[in-house]
Design a protein around this motif. Structure first.
Motif, PDB file in Angstrom:
ATOM      1  N   LEU A 209      11.803  -5.404  -7.096  1.00  0.00           N
ATOM      2  CA  LEU A 209      11.955  -5.256  -5.656  1.00  0.00           C
ATOM      3  C   LEU A 209      12.008  -3.762  -5.349  1.00  0.00           C
ATOM      4  O   LEU A 209      12.877  -3.060  -5.871  1.00  0.00           O
ATOM      5  N   ALA A 210      11.073  -3.279  -4.578  1.00  0.00           N
ATOM      6  CA  ALA A 210      11.064  -1.851  -4.225  1.00  0.00           C
ATOM      7  C   ALA A 210      10.256  -1.679  -2.944  1.00  0.00           C
ATOM      8  O   ALA A 210       9.320  -2.451  -2.700  1.00  0.00           O
ATOM      9  N   GLY A 211      10.632  -0.689  -2.174  1.00  0.00           N
ATOM     10  CA  GLY A 211       9.878  -0.384  -0.948  1.00  0.00           C
ATOM     11  C   GLY A 211       9.795  -1.558   0.008  1.00  0.00           C
ATOM     12  O   GLY A 211       8.799  -1.707   0.713  1.00  0.00           O
ATOM     13  N   GLY A 212      10.826  -2.416   0.020  1.00  0.00           N
ATOM     14  CA  GLY A 212      10.845  -3.546   0.945  1.00  0.00           C
ATOM     15  C   GLY A 212       9.863  -4.637   0.588  1.00  0.00           C
ATOM     16  O   GLY A 212       9.538  -5.494   1.419  1.00  0.00           O
ATOM     17  N   THR A 213       9.339  -4.617  -0.650  1.00  0.00           N
ATOM     18  CA  THR A 213       8.404  -5.657  -1.067  1.00  0.00           C
ATOM     19  C   THR A 213       8.632  -5.954  -2.548  1.00  0.00           C
ATOM     20  O   THR A 213       9.406  -5.277  -3.208  1.00  0.00           O
ATOM     21  N   CYS A 214       7.950  -6.976  -3.025  1.00  0.00           N
ATOM     22  CA  CYS A 214       8.118  -7.350  -4.428  1.00  0.00           C
ATOM     23  C   CYS A 214       6.796  -7.141  -5.148  1.00  0.00           C
ATOM     24  O   CYS A 214       5.736  -7.466  -4.591  1.00  0.00           O
TER      25      CYS A 214
ATOM     26  N   LEU B 192      -7.601  -0.181  -0.166  1.00  0.00           N
ATOM     27  CA  LEU B 192      -7.272   0.514  -1.423  1.00  0.00           C
ATOM     28  C   LEU B 192      -8.159   1.744  -1.600  1.00  0.00           C
ATOM     29  O   LEU B 192      -7.684   2.822  -1.956  1.00  0.00           O
ATOM     30  N   GLY B 193      -9.432   1.571  -1.338  1.00  0.00           N
ATOM     31  CA  GLY B 193     -10.369   2.690  -1.489  1.00  0.00           C
ATOM     32  C   GLY B 193      -9.994   3.860  -0.587  1.00  0.00           C
ATOM     33  O   GLY B 193      -9.968   5.020  -1.019  1.00  0.00           O
ATOM     34  N   MET B 194      -9.668   3.550   0.665  1.00  0.00           N
ATOM     35  CA  MET B 194      -9.309   4.626   1.612  1.00  0.00           C
ATOM     36  C   MET B 194      -8.016   5.306   1.189  1.00  0.00           C
ATOM     37  O   MET B 194      -7.900   6.530   1.252  1.00  0.00           O
ATOM     38  N   LEU B 195      -7.067   4.497   0.727  1.00  0.00           N
ATOM     39  CA  LEU B 195      -5.785   5.060   0.285  1.00  0.00           C
ATOM     40  C   LEU B 195      -6.006   6.038  -0.876  1.00  0.00           C
ATOM     41  O   LEU B 195      -5.448   7.138  -0.900  1.00  0.00           O
TER      42      LEU B 195
ATOM     43  N   PHE C 127       0.843  -1.204   0.000  1.00  0.00           N
ATOM     44  CA  PHE C 127       0.000   0.000   0.000  1.00  0.00           C
ATOM     45  C   PHE C 127       0.879   1.254   0.000  1.00  0.00           C
ATOM     46  O   PHE C 127       0.603   2.221  -0.695  1.00  0.00           O
ATOM     47  N   GLU C 128       1.944   1.187   0.806  1.00  0.00           N
ATOM     48  CA  GLU C 128       2.857   2.317   0.902  1.00  0.00           C
ATOM     49  C   GLU C 128       3.550   2.552  -0.442  1.00  0.00           C
ATOM     50  O   GLU C 128       3.690   3.682  -0.908  1.00  0.00           O
ATOM     51  N   LEU C 129       3.953   1.456  -1.081  1.00  0.00           N
ATOM     52  CA  LEU C 129       4.638   1.559  -2.368  1.00  0.00           C
ATOM     53  C   LEU C 129       3.682   2.110  -3.438  1.00  0.00           C
ATOM     54  O   LEU C 129       4.071   2.938  -4.272  1.00  0.00           O
ATOM     55  N   LEU C 130       2.452   1.667  -3.405  1.00  0.00           N
ATOM     56  CA  LEU C 130       1.466   2.203  -4.360  1.00  0.00           C
ATOM     57  C   LEU C 130       1.359   3.713  -4.172  1.00  0.00           C
ATOM     58  O   LEU C 130       1.376   4.481  -5.129  1.00  0.00           O
ATOM     59  N   ARG C 131       1.227   4.122  -2.926  1.00  0.00           N
ATOM     60  CA  ARG C 131       1.032   5.546  -2.627  1.00  0.00           C
ATOM     61  C   ARG C 131       2.226   6.381  -3.084  1.00  0.00           C
ATOM     62  O   ARG C 131       2.051   7.403  -3.755  1.00  0.00           O
TER      63      ARG C 131
END
Ligand SMILES: C[S@@+](CC[C@H](N)C(=O)[O-])C[C@H]1O[C@@H](n2cnc3c(N)ncnc32)[C@H](O)[C@@H]1O
Length: 279
Positions: free
Chosen positions: A266-271, A122-125, A85-89
């Motif tokens: 690999l980005a933001g500590g996730t894949c 996702l909606g709230m983000l 979620f953080e990476l999306l944002r």
């Protein structure tokens, strides 16, 4: 309660696999007793043997489906494993939004959505961090094989215990109404989300029109119950449904079965995974 025989457990495991492709390990056979106790009571039965005997004598598709659904693991929470979620944002949504500016539309799919927290997160983000999307067409689809969890997702109603897992306090205030012991997602976010019951391993995927395209798909924490073959087939279907610049998130311990059609980033500590087109 008396435990069932090896043969009865084997029958039930096979039944669940046939309907949901979930592979249940024999070491967890005890789960049949706990998960099916309500279903047995409702049918006036006391032992799993009775249930299996009933099914052996006569086909009962509705009962078989209820058994497969009762055996699903529905664990979820708001902003689960918060990194995607953080990476999306921070990194992934800004360029995607830019690319969709001409159409002013974005489509998300929470495949295996359980009780809906992933879709509502996702909606709230989107509402909180991307106010420019307010007049875009935003669709967040949530699907799950289990009817009971889809009903809860549709109601958008959560108990205090569910609210206390992963939800920032300011989101509670902004996006929920407090009703008795529960909290209900406000229409502002609920209207972005559409939930329905669907099997990811049926003969066709829940979305199969030629113009069905998603920008972001969450397929998290469901494939770990599937065989390698099932994963491969499902991910090939998901690949077809994702826009060429779309993004796929899997659970933190999951990998695509066929790496040749995905680029893993690999980005933001996730894949996350981008569809690779055949050259
Ligand atoms: C552990 S939950 C994951 C929920 C959410 N994606 C998350 O990561 O928090 C797994 C969900 O997959 C669903 N599921 C299992 N087999 C499925 C299938 N064949 N088709 C669709 N959903 C399935 C279960 O009902 C359950 O709600």
């Amino acid at each position: 309660m008396e435990t069932a025989s090896e043969v009865d457990y084997g029958y039930l495991r096979q039944l669940v696999f046939g309907l949901s492709q979930n592979v249940l390990d024999p070491s967890r056979d005890y789960l049949f007793e706990t998960r099916l106790s309500r279903l047995l009571r409702n049918r006036g039965m006391t032992h799993l043997e009775e249930l299996v005997q009933h099914l052996r004598i006569r086909k009962d598709p509705a009962l078989e489906r209820s058994i497969a659904e009762a055996m699903t693991i529905n664990e979820t929470s708001f902003f689960r494993d918060c990194r995607p979620f953080e990476l999306l944002r921070t990194e992934l949504l800004p360029p995607l939004i830019e690319a969709r500016r001409p159409m002013r539309s974005l489509r998300f799919w929470s495949a295996a959505c359980s009780t809906g927290q992933e879709a509502f997160s996702l909606g709230m983000l989107l509402r909180e961090h991307f106010p420019l999307l307010a007049d875009w067409s935003i669709r967040i689809e949530g699907t799950d094989i289990c009817g009971e969890v889809v009903e809860q997702a549709r109601a958008g109603r959560y108990h205090r215990i569910e609210m206390n897992r992963g939800l920032p306090a300011r989101f509670v205030v902004r996006f929920f109404d407090h009703v008795g012991e529960d909290w209900i997602v406000k229409p502002e976010v609920r209207k972005m989300c559409n939930f329905r019951q669907a099997n990811l391993c049926g003969p066709v995927l829940p979305f199969n029109r030629s113009d069905d395209r998603f920008d972001v798909i969450f397929l998290r924490n469901v494939m770990l119950y599937f065989s390698q073959e099932t994963r491969r087939a499902l991910l090939a279907g998901i690949h077809r449904l994702l826009a060429p610049d779309g993004i796929l998130f899997l659970g933190s311990s999951e990998q695509p079965a066929d790496p040749s059609i995905w680029t893993s980033v690999l980005a933001g500590g996730t894949c996350h995974f981008k569809p690779r087109r055949p050259s």
